[in-house]
Design a protein around this motif. Structure first.
Motif, PDB file in Angstrom:
ATOM      1  N   SER A   1     -12.597 -37.430 -26.998  1.00  0.00           N
ATOM      2  CA  SER A   1     -11.314 -38.130 -27.115  1.00  0.00           C
ATOM      3  C   SER A   1     -11.523 -39.629 -27.264  1.00  0.00           C
ATOM      4  O   SER A   1     -10.823 -40.286 -28.044  1.00  0.00           O
ATOM      5  CB  SER A   1     -10.423 -37.826 -25.909  1.00  0.00           C
ATOM      6  OG  SER A   1     -10.973 -38.338 -24.710  1.00  0.00           O
TER       7      SER A   1
ATOM      8  N   TYR B   1     -13.384 -28.415 -16.686  1.00  0.00           N
ATOM      9  CA  TYR B   1     -12.501 -28.207 -17.829  1.00  0.00           C
ATOM     10  C   TYR B   1     -11.158 -28.908 -17.744  1.00  0.00           C
ATOM     11  O   TYR B   1     -10.314 -28.703 -18.606  1.00  0.00           O
ATOM     12  CB  TYR B   1     -12.232 -26.705 -18.024  1.00  0.00           C
ATOM     13  CG  TYR B   1     -13.457 -25.869 -18.295  1.00  0.00           C
ATOM     14  CD1 TYR B   1     -14.100 -25.937 -19.525  1.00  0.00           C
ATOM     15  CD2 TYR B   1     -13.963 -25.010 -17.329  1.00  0.00           C
ATOM     16  CE1 TYR B   1     -15.220 -25.167 -19.783  1.00  0.00           C
ATOM     17  CE2 TYR B   1     -15.083 -24.241 -17.581  1.00  0.00           C
ATOM     18  CZ  TYR B   1     -15.710 -24.315 -18.811  1.00  0.00           C
ATOM     19  OH  TYR B   1     -16.824 -23.554 -19.063  1.00  0.00           O
ATOM     20  N   GLY B   2     -10.924 -29.717 -16.703  1.00  0.00           N
ATOM     21  CA  GLY B   2      -9.642 -30.405 -16.619  1.00  0.00           C
ATOM     22  C   GLY B   2      -8.595 -29.609 -15.875  1.00  0.00           C
ATOM     23  O   GLY B   2      -8.874 -28.908 -14.903  1.00  0.00           O
TER      24      GLY B   2
ATOM     25  N   ASN C   1      -4.126 -24.667 -18.013  1.00  0.00           N
ATOM     26  CA  ASN C   1      -3.005 -24.681 -18.951  1.00  0.00           C
ATOM     27  C   ASN C   1      -1.933 -23.686 -18.539  1.00  0.00           C
ATOM     28  O   ASN C   1      -1.565 -22.785 -19.292  1.00  0.00           O
ATOM     29  CB  ASN C   1      -3.491 -24.365 -20.369  1.00  0.00           C
ATOM     30  CG  ASN C   1      -3.814 -25.616 -21.158  1.00  0.00           C
ATOM     31  OD1 ASN C   1      -3.409 -26.710 -20.784  1.00  0.00           O
ATOM     32  ND2 ASN C   1      -4.551 -25.470 -22.230  1.00  0.00           N
TER      33      ASN C   1
ATOM     34  N   GLY D   1      -7.985 -37.439 -23.160  1.00  0.00           N
ATOM     35  CA  GLY D   1      -8.947 -36.529 -22.544  1.00  0.00           C
ATOM     36  C   GLY D   1      -8.319 -35.282 -21.979  1.00  0.00           C
ATOM     37  O   GLY D   1      -7.132 -35.009 -22.148  1.00  0.00           O
ATOM     38  N   GLN D   2      -9.115 -34.514 -21.253  1.00  0.00           N
ATOM     39  CA  GLN D   2      -8.738 -33.164 -20.848  1.00  0.00           C
ATOM     40  C   GLN D   2      -7.701 -33.103 -19.733  1.00  0.00           C
ATOM     41  O   GLN D   2      -7.135 -32.043 -19.473  1.00  0.00           O
ATOM     42  CB  GLN D   2      -9.983 -32.397 -20.413  1.00  0.00           C
ATOM     43  CG  GLN D   2     -10.708 -33.000 -19.221  1.00  0.00           C
ATOM     44  CD  GLN D   2     -11.963 -32.237 -18.875  1.00  0.00           C
ATOM     45  OE1 GLN D   2     -12.422 -31.395 -19.633  1.00  0.00           O
ATOM     46  NE2 GLN D   2     -12.525 -32.511 -17.723  1.00  0.00           N
TER      47      GLN D   2
ATOM     48  N   GLY E   1      -4.710 -30.953 -23.692  1.00  0.00           N
ATOM     49  CA  GLY E   1      -5.358 -30.129 -22.682  1.00  0.00           C
ATOM     50  C   GLY E   1      -6.855 -30.001 -22.900  1.00  0.00           C
ATOM     51  O   GLY E   1      -7.456 -30.731 -23.682  1.00  0.00           O
ATOM     52  N   PRO E   2      -7.484 -29.036 -22.204  1.00  0.00           N
ATOM     53  CA  PRO E   2      -8.942 -28.892 -22.259  1.00  0.00           C
ATOM     54  C   PRO E   2      -9.437 -28.265 -23.556  1.00  0.00           C
ATOM     55  O   PRO E   2      -8.702 -27.581 -24.253  1.00  0.00           O
ATOM     56  CB  PRO E   2      -9.239 -27.984 -21.060  1.00  0.00           C
ATOM     57  CG  PRO E   2      -7.988 -27.175 -20.885  1.00  0.00           C
ATOM     58  CD  PRO E   2      -6.864 -28.095 -21.250  1.00  0.00           C
ATOM     59  N   GLY E   3     -10.705 -28.528 -23.848  1.00  0.00           N
ATOM     60  CA  GLY E   3     -11.329 -27.977 -25.041  1.00  0.00           C
ATOM     61  C   GLY E   3     -11.688 -29.084 -26.014  1.00  0.00           C
ATOM     62  O   GLY E   3     -11.093 -30.169 -25.989  1.00  0.00           O
TER      63      GLY E   3
ATOM     64  N   ALA F   1      -9.354 -32.239 -27.371  1.00  0.00           N
ATOM     65  CA  ALA F   1      -9.832 -33.590 -27.056  1.00  0.00           C
ATOM     66  C   ALA F   1      -9.757 -34.488 -28.292  1.00  0.00           C
ATOM     67  O   ALA F   1      -9.391 -35.668 -28.188  1.00  0.00           O
ATOM     68  CB  ALA F   1     -11.258 -33.530 -26.519  1.00  0.00           C
TER      69      ALA F   1
ATOM     70  N   SER G   1      -6.187 -35.331 -28.626  1.00  0.00           N
ATOM     71  CA  SER G   1      -5.794 -36.265 -27.575  1.00  0.00           C
ATOM     72  C   SER G   1      -6.168 -37.693 -27.954  1.00  0.00           C
ATOM     73  O   SER G   1      -5.389 -38.637 -27.773  1.00  0.00           O
ATOM     74  CB  SER G   1      -6.454 -35.883 -26.252  1.00  0.00           C
ATOM     75  OG  SER G   1      -6.066 -36.757 -25.218  1.00  0.00           O
TER      76      SER G   1
END
Length: 490
Positions: free
Chosen positions: A5, A426-427, A430, A454-455, A460-462, A466, A469
């Motif tokens: 990100s 992983y943040g 979801n 960022g996550q 969201g994560p992944g 990113a 984001s």
């Protein structure tokens, strides 16, 4: 930060003519996607799945480039395989007809149901990744158009992934194949919206790829793009405090002094940025808020160099030879070290001779665990023996005695290297209550020129999220900079 990100945001902003500096605490760029080399083995430290190739192309195309200008993508076939115990292995082919035949051979009538499932998944992918994911989620009004609302309803946003999958399939092996991608979203299938069957479309229809030379090739490519746009990247440079006056960030204090700035994008760990680098009155959220968040898992990872080739393994291997619900409960419901964990093994040397000496294997073994657990050498060693025993049993091969390199990575390392809240990998999960506007805001509510990426924020994560984001954060920052530029001109 210089994760996906941060690199994306910096490149987009520099493209518009702004002077951009990236401050990275570690000696290497990439964030969780760093790599390291030892004993002739090259290990990717974090992400290992290359899904949604269009998201990468979208980034590179914005700068007149293509992913193929930087690295060679290989489509994996089979894309991955699952171990179900008693040496039952199901490879998942990348060819659609072969996949349909596989499903039909396991459960009569499921071939046609797979077609229907992936058709709906394609629609969700187009709605989710190409529309919803690109919104800054600052207000529900962003989602108020008929197209978006009707798309969300058709995407089964308010139905769980668990119930949705079971509408189509009954055999537990097919359910495992369809539910495993949501492991990367950080919650149980019963808590993940069915919108995320778009992940199945990405995995089963678009395919699973691998950049030859390793996932760090993506980081190198993005860094080349950013630097070509004029971005200055400084590694081994630690942020200490975000300085502000009134409603404006004035500079970033680091271990090398203070740098004045017109705007700041914080792509490091959101919780760390707020609780450590910002004075209390400028924080979006307090500790009570963060303690109530549902975090995605952390991980216990082993990077292994093995002095022989291992039978049965392919590039991506998922071990579902134990009870999924029990392990998931020990991550989300009653956080504890799992008694009988599922785990994932990546063996990139099956695809890429560059990552291991000839005749040897490179293994990345990951056990998902609850964040915030006690992390000791004794615990890591115990789980190493657990996974190696099962790996040897299911592969019918001796492995332990051939391990010539062994490095573990867990909660303490995530905290030390990335300031990761509770050592998460992983943040945020979801879940529906942590989607879109319900995620931590991409914009600081008190400082008009501080933005997040960022996550732990949208989308969201992944890796593909990113990249998105970073683009969203850059757009928000550019909007602000254009405003002050206009005011100055006036």
């Amino acid at each position: 930060g210089s994760g996906f990100s941060g690199l994306a945001a910096s490149a987009y902003m520099a493209r518009e003519g702004h002077t951009v500096r990236v401050i990275e605490k570690n000696e290497q760029t990439g964030g969780r996607a760093r790599c390291f080399e030892s004993n002739g083995f090259l290990f990717d430290m974090g992400p290992s799945w290359y899904w949604m190739p269009d998201a990468f192309e979208h980034f590179f195309n914005a700068f007149g480039k293509s992913a193929s200008d930087f690295y060679t993508l290989k489509k994996l076939d089979p894309g991955f395989q699952l171990f179900f115990g008693n040496r039952e292995i199901i490879p998942v082919p990348s060819d659609r007809d072969a996949l349909r035949n596989l499903f039909e051979s396991i459960e009569k009538g499921s071939g046609a149901k797979l077609d229907a499932f992936l058709k709906e998944g394609k629609f969700k992918y187009e709605v989710g990744m190409q529309r919803l994911a690109h919104k800054p989620a600052l207000s529900w009004l962003e989602f108020a158009s008929y197209e978006v609302v009707s798309g969300a309803m058709r995407s089964h946003t308010f139905r769980s992934m668990k119930s949705y999958v079971r509408r189509f399939f009954r055999d537990p092996r097919l359910i495992a194949i369809m539910e495993f991608p949501v492991l990367f979203l950080g919650a149980k299938p019963s808590n993940i919206p069915a919108l995320y069957s778009l992940m199945n479309y990405a995995a089963l229809e678009l395919g699973t790829f691998y950049p030859m030379g390793g996932m760090f090739k993506i980081v190198e490519a993005m860094q080349q793009v950013a630097v070509a746009e004029g971005v200055r990247i400084e590694t081994g440079h630690t942020a200490r405090l975000i300085e502000a006056s009134g409603r404006t960030v004035t500079g970033l204090r680091t271990d090398r002094g203070t740098m004045p700035c017109d705007a700041l994008v914080a792509s490091g760990d959101y919780h760390h940025i707020e609780q450590t680098l910002l004075d209390k009155e400028y924080r979006n959220y307090n500790e009570t808020y963060w303690n109530k968040r549902v975090m995605a898992p952390s991980s216990l990872i082993f990077y292994l160099g093995v002095s022989k080739k291992i039978k049965k393994l392919i590039h991506h291997n998922l071990f579902f030879d134990r009870n999924f619900d029990a392990h998931a409960s020990e991550i989300y419901d009653h956080p504890a070290w799992p008694r009988d964990p599922l785990f994932y093994v990546c063996c990139p040397s099956k695809t890429d001779p560059f990552v291991a000496p000839e005749g040897m294997e490179n293994l990345f073994i990951l056990i998902p665990i609850a964040p915030g657990l006690e992390d000791t050498t004794e615990i890591r060693n115990r789980y190493f023996e657990v996974v190696m025993s099962r790996l040897e049993t299911e592969c019918g091969d001796s492995i332990r005695e051939h391990v010539i390199f062994n490095r573990s990575y867990c909660i303490k390392d995530f905290v030390n290297d990335y300031n990761a809240y509770k050592g998460n990998a992983y943040g945020l999960a979801n879940t529906l209550s942590q989607t879109a506007v319900f995620k931590p805001s991409i914009r600081n509510k008190h400082l008009k020129n501080l933005f997040y990426a960022g996550q732990l924020t949208v989308p969201g994560p992944g890796v593909p999220p990113a990249l998105i984001s970073g683009k969203i954060a850059a757009q928000q920052t550019l909007n602000y900079l254009n405003t002050i530029l206009h005011e100055t001109v006036v």
